[in-house]
Scaffold this motif. Structure first.
Motif, mmCIF file in Angstrom:
data_model
loop_
_atom_site.group_PDB
_atom_site.id
_atom_site.type_symbol
_atom_site.label_atom_id
_atom_site.label_comp_id
_atom_site.label_asym_id
_atom_site.label_seq_id
_atom_site.Cartn_x
_atom_site.Cartn_y
_atom_site.Cartn_z
ATOM 1 N N LEU A 138 0.748 -1.185 -0.098
ATOM 2 C CA LEU A 138 0.188 0.061 0.018
ATOM 3 C C LEU A 138 1.022 1.159 -0.048
ATOM 4 O O LEU A 138 0.615 2.235 -0.745
ATOM 5 N N GLU A 168 2.429 1.877 -3.262
ATOM 6 C CA GLU A 168 1.662 2.401 -4.441
ATOM 7 C C GLU A 168 1.200 3.908 -4.166
ATOM 8 O O GLU A 168 1.313 4.642 -4.973
ATOM 9 N N LYS A 173 -2.124 -8.103 -4.891
ATOM 10 C CA LYS A 173 -3.244 -7.583 -5.584
ATOM 11 C C LYS A 173 -2.642 -6.111 -5.802
ATOM 12 O O LYS A 173 -3.039 -5.492 -7.022
ATOM 13 N N ILE A 174 -2.099 -5.466 -4.911
ATOM 14 C CA ILE A 174 -1.884 -3.946 -5.034
ATOM 15 C C ILE A 174 -0.592 -4.134 -5.705
ATOM 16 O O ILE A 174 -0.815 -3.315 -6.815
ATOM 17 N N ARG A 187 -1.978 -4.344 -9.429
ATOM 18 C CA ARG A 187 -2.647 -3.123 -10.009
ATOM 19 C C ARG A 187 -1.963 -1.932 -10.434
ATOM 20 O O ARG A 187 -2.222 -1.244 -11.158
ATOM 21 N N ASN A 207 -2.808 7.857 -8.844
ATOM 22 C CA ASN A 207 -2.371 6.596 -8.522
ATOM 23 C C ASN A 207 -3.556 6.062 -7.800
ATOM 24 O O ASN A 207 -4.602 6.672 -7.345
ATOM 25 N N GLU A 208 -3.715 4.667 -7.658
ATOM 26 C CA GLU A 208 -4.724 3.853 -7.243
ATOM 27 C C GLU A 208 -4.896 4.121 -5.719
ATOM 28 O O GLU A 208 -6.123 4.177 -5.198
ATOM 29 N N ALA A 209 -4.114 4.400 -4.976
ATOM 30 C CA ALA A 209 -4.041 4.678 -3.538
ATOM 31 C C ALA A 209 -5.194 6.194 -3.316
ATOM 32 O O ALA A 209 -5.867 6.177 -2.541
ATOM 33 N N PHE A 210 -4.637 7.042 -4.193
ATOM 34 C CA PHE A 210 -5.229 8.181 -4.092
ATOM 35 C C PHE A 210 -6.676 8.369 -4.666
ATOM 36 O O PHE A 210 -7.689 8.716 -4.042
ATOM 37 N N ASP A 260 -8.678 5.580 -4.391
ATOM 38 C CA ASP A 260 -9.144 4.909 -3.122
ATOM 39 C C ASP A 260 -9.667 5.984 -1.987
ATOM 40 O O ASP A 260 -10.894 5.870 -1.567
ATOM 41 N N LEU A 261 -8.464 6.850 -1.945
ATOM 42 C CA LEU A 261 -8.824 7.717 -0.702
ATOM 43 C C LEU A 261 -9.981 8.847 -0.947
ATOM 44 O O LEU A 261 -10.522 9.171 -0.340
ATOM 45 N N LEU A 262 -10.017 9.039 -2.377
ATOM 46 C CA LEU A 262 -11.186 9.889 -2.782
ATOM 47 C C LEU A 262 -12.394 9.164 -2.458
ATOM 48 O O LEU A 262 -13.640 9.851 -1.581
ATOM 49 N N GLN A 274 -9.188 2.704 4.712
ATOM 50 C CA GLN A 274 -7.743 2.599 3.995
ATOM 51 C C GLN A 274 -8.205 2.223 2.505
ATOM 52 O O GLN A 274 -8.814 1.346 2.091
ATOM 53 N N PRO A 275 -7.331 2.715 1.729
ATOM 54 C CA PRO A 275 -7.203 2.120 0.425
ATOM 55 C C PRO A 275 -7.027 0.600 0.210
ATOM 56 O O PRO A 275 -6.532 0.095 1.226
ATOM 57 N N GLY A 276 -7.414 -0.033 -0.824
ATOM 58 C CA GLY A 276 -7.232 -1.484 -0.867
ATOM 59 C C GLY A 276 -8.166 -2.405 -0.265
ATOM 60 O O GLY A 276 -7.931 -3.344 0.120
ATOM 61 N N GLN A 277 -9.260 -1.737 0.369
ATOM 62 C CA GLN A 277 -10.222 -2.140 1.244
ATOM 63 C C GLN A 277 -11.655 -1.683 1.038
ATOM 64 O O GLN A 277 -11.808 -0.442 1.049
#
Lengths: 226, 226, 226, 226, 226, 226
Positions: free
Chosen positions: A125, A128, A190-191, A194, B60-63, B65-67, B114-117
């Motif tokens: 995480l 990423e 997974k992370i 992706r 990025n994917e983490a951001f 998810d955060l949105l 949390q991102p990824g969840q």
């Protein structure tokens, strides 16, 4: 270049100042050369001690995980306090805190974030969220093996593999070492898939050669996202 | 008795004050009867809007998810501000914050952590950490179906199943509704299994009958940990 | 040179990635040239949606405002996550938090702070606290008009005026566009007057020319403190 | 009646679930009978392990102390998670946080606060701030001895003494047990004297009889402020 | 019944323990009788001292206001520490913090929140957010006068008026006492009007009769929202 | 080079903008020359005023100390707001917060941390945690005297002494000035000894010569750790 380094909790169980100094020096060297470095520490034996005690007292799984997380944060503070010139001086307790800490340009060291989640997943995480090019997983074996090297003397290190192959090794075989699974659990895989993060699994006994590990010049396994 | 209620983001997309008032009144009724209630809200259309915009900008994917998480927190605040007499007046941003909030004896409302969840996983974590007896997943279908009810007019609601059977439905079939997967993802199932939490999947259009849903007196699917 | 940029909530309602990228690029350009930039985002349609729902449920005015504030923070996070290299990665929730964030040398993005207060007032407070030379108000019209341009086809843009004149336009006329009032409310005007901050009102469709707007080389209204 | 309980770090080193359960049950009993209870935990062997490692790496004294403090907080979380029905679910990190936590009517558990300060001093500060009637110091001996009981088989337990006498024992004799000094250091004594807090030193092996210890019905030393 | 009490900073300038004890006892009485009480403290002479010093050093207006706010928080802590049995033991620093604090059922004491805003406005915001029935403004005069009582010996106290009339008094006359303006500034009036909060202006020398003031049985001015 | 500057609360009691500007300019000069500077402020008369009031109301000692600490933080904010270009814009409330603040490379200004602890001890703790080379104690006398200069006209300034000698002066004599004791209390001395920090005691009236004081070129007492 951004690098995230996952350090197994076992590294801290050895209570070996020389190894800790090697970690410190490798990080300082990377920083000096312009790398941005994030570190995620496992909980190790301290985590297991507290989890065992609490389990015997009837604690729920979430609280057990939280004790393991607090133990991993203790390991993180040990690293933080060894790097006062370059480290962010607080151990973040969530990914959002990590992202804020990271934006200050410092080495950020963290333990676990949340129950139900390994520190391997945390490191993915974090990789990423920081757009890291590379996740280095430092553990007590030399990399990923096809069979458990502790059971089979002829087990061979796989120096290059994809996450698909890694999943096959992890799932398809009983003889896979328990330690391997710790390296990259399903969420972590997974992370990295992706977000297409390259992973290098290496032995923490080679931590003094961290730069060489990053460059692919040391014994290790390189896992490419499928 | 402790109950965690997961409310799908779609519930908020409908922008229907009557449904929100039904949710409010059901929660107040439960509280009055001595239940402790926690609520986890999805992000819905607001989440998708912001995620889409950010994706087009190259985030990025983490951001991303955060949105989505921040959008789910907005839904959570909508619920919080409708329950000022009984709610904890801050939306927790991590499981640790949730646990602290919960210990004050209030209804605690949260979005993602949390991102990824998924927020489904959040609701399972919250149920585990609060030793909840029950996790109610309120969504836009009446429960778990063997086949996608939107494709097959003869699809039957499964009123009772185990997590093993649920996993088989989720994994073994292409025709499973996309919405079902949202209900309980692998992490959520892992948590409810390890902590033996009973799950009831019900339609949020019946939210005014929340007490009956909890008692098993309404149309719904009951998922028992294997 | 310190510049605060107030971006209308309507900017985000358009869901136009091109405009968001134009904002991003303009900010990056300013940072590169040595400007310090703060950004205040309005709540727009997302705010109105949640406020309307909550009002129908009987919420008090303070909670309605807070929902609008949380919506504006969602817009702020959208901007933050588009600028990870230069932004402070948390949206401040009060002026004190803004001041701390600002001292780290980053672009700081914020939404609303407090009920009873417009985001225009927030932008003026932020401009004052950062000793900003300039407050740019980016909205959906080209500047301040003597009459409502949507009602009167002959309405003229006022390219230069004082806050005293602005107040006269805002108070003395029924035909003033509702949008204008949003630009600078009484608290905002009081702040820019007492701290002698120059304000430029410009169209957010010209955001790619932000540097030219700042230099007074674009269509806009310049408001000088009386 | 308000009681603060200081639990030696050695208590946790024994890794004995039975003792932890005895602590839990004693606290639950006190709470049931209307006592307000605060708990301060030492760092024990976990603290020493991390301090030793960091010292070998050249860490400054403040950082060494902070590692010990974080270890003591880990012990505090172990206690917190064993008391989810009655405990404040966060370990305070300063006296100000403790005071806030305490005002919620819960059992508050804390470790150390600050470098340069023993957890004994913390427990005295906490007792003062909560207007506690009594500070119980649970350690691995039965109370205060005139001579070190590990060196002199004829050493006698002093069942009643003043802080002045305690200071004389601590300062005037070489043979005083090292453990005794840990009980009440100069800052702790200064605090209990200025706020006239009664102290009872007892063996943590008797923790199941905590109520009797409080009532003066168990083997222990009672220290009255001079 | 919820009551918000605004206490002028001048109250603290008098350094009169008897008055502070009268405040304490009145609040304890109200709490005992089932009222919920919030308190907002002004900054007084301490605020002016720090503001004057900073102004001479060239500080900006936002920082001057923040110094005044920190001074008002010091007054708030003085009140908090006099009410440890019933008060929330932290002074909130924003309305959002206030709302959270309030939900714990305690007396919440706060100073200022934000630059550009009087503590009178803070008290109105707090009254709105807590759905208070009444805002009591305790100051150094007996209520609202038509003319400045310090200039005109025949000035009469207005025992009942609307916010419209209050605004006329405040705006229409030069002879209005400066102190009056402090009572309710435009933002405060806007808030009490939009949320229909009744305001009572009374002399803090009568604070021992707070209950009678609330009941309208003491000398005071009652301001009804227009 | 890291320098910690302890400024007596009396410095602020004088309400002399010229002295504050001298402090500001000296700090800016040091920063410009590459020093890292931390500042600890005493509480002075503001602290005493609030402590006296609260004592008369029967407050416990911990709360009295906390009022003094909040007063010292007000002094700290006065310094912070005079240094917006170089200061960390929040006053840390514990040593852990100080350490985090310090790592950002800014001038960090703090008041007290905790009851039972002088701001002199705070300054020693801060010096230790930042690996400071030097602690400068700025007070209202020229340094350490063998006898109280206010009682004995022939009292001589000791320009060089060890902490052992300082302790002898502090403990062995009745005629020692009360102010001296404030300079370095037992905890402060313990800290500077264990971490071998050099201390310079100087008159705050010479604060414009701070650099000369640091270099040993001004009237002052230099205290070396024994």
């Amino acid at each position: 270049m951004n690098v995230i380094l996952k350090v197994s909790g076992k590294f801290f169980d050895e209570e070996d100042p020389a190894k800790l100094l090697a970690l410190k020096n490798s990080v300082l060297q990377l920083v000096k050369e312009g790398y941005r470095v994030g570190i995620v520490t496992g909980g190790g034996q301290t985590a297991r001690k507290y989890i065992n005690l609490a389990r015997k007292m009837g604690s729920n799984e979430a609280f057990l995980d939280l004790l393991g997380i607090w133990a991993s944060r203790l390991n993180a503070y040990l690293v933080v306090f060894s790097l006062p010139e370059v480290a962010y001086m607080k151990v973040p307790e969530s990914l959002e805190e990590f992202i804020q800490a990271w934006s200050h340009g410092k080495v950020v060291v963290t333990g676990g974030f949340q129950p139900g989640q390994s520190t391997a997943a945390v490191s993915a995480l974090v990789a990423e969220a920081t757009n890291a090019d590379l996740l280095v997983v430092a553990t007590n074996v030399d990399g990923v093996y096809e069979k458990d090297p502790r059971l089979y003397s002829d087990a061979k290190l796989v120096s290059r593999l994809t996450t698909t192959e890694l999943k096959r090794i992890l799932e398809g075989s009983q003889s896979v070492s328990a330690g391997t699974y710790e390296l990259l659990d399903p969420l972590a895989i997974k992370i990295v898939e992706r977000s297409r993060i390259r992973v290098i699994v290496a032995n923490y006994n080679r931590i003094s050669k961290l730069k060489e590990i990053i460059k692919g010049e040391e014994v290790a396994s390189i896992v490419e996202p499928a």
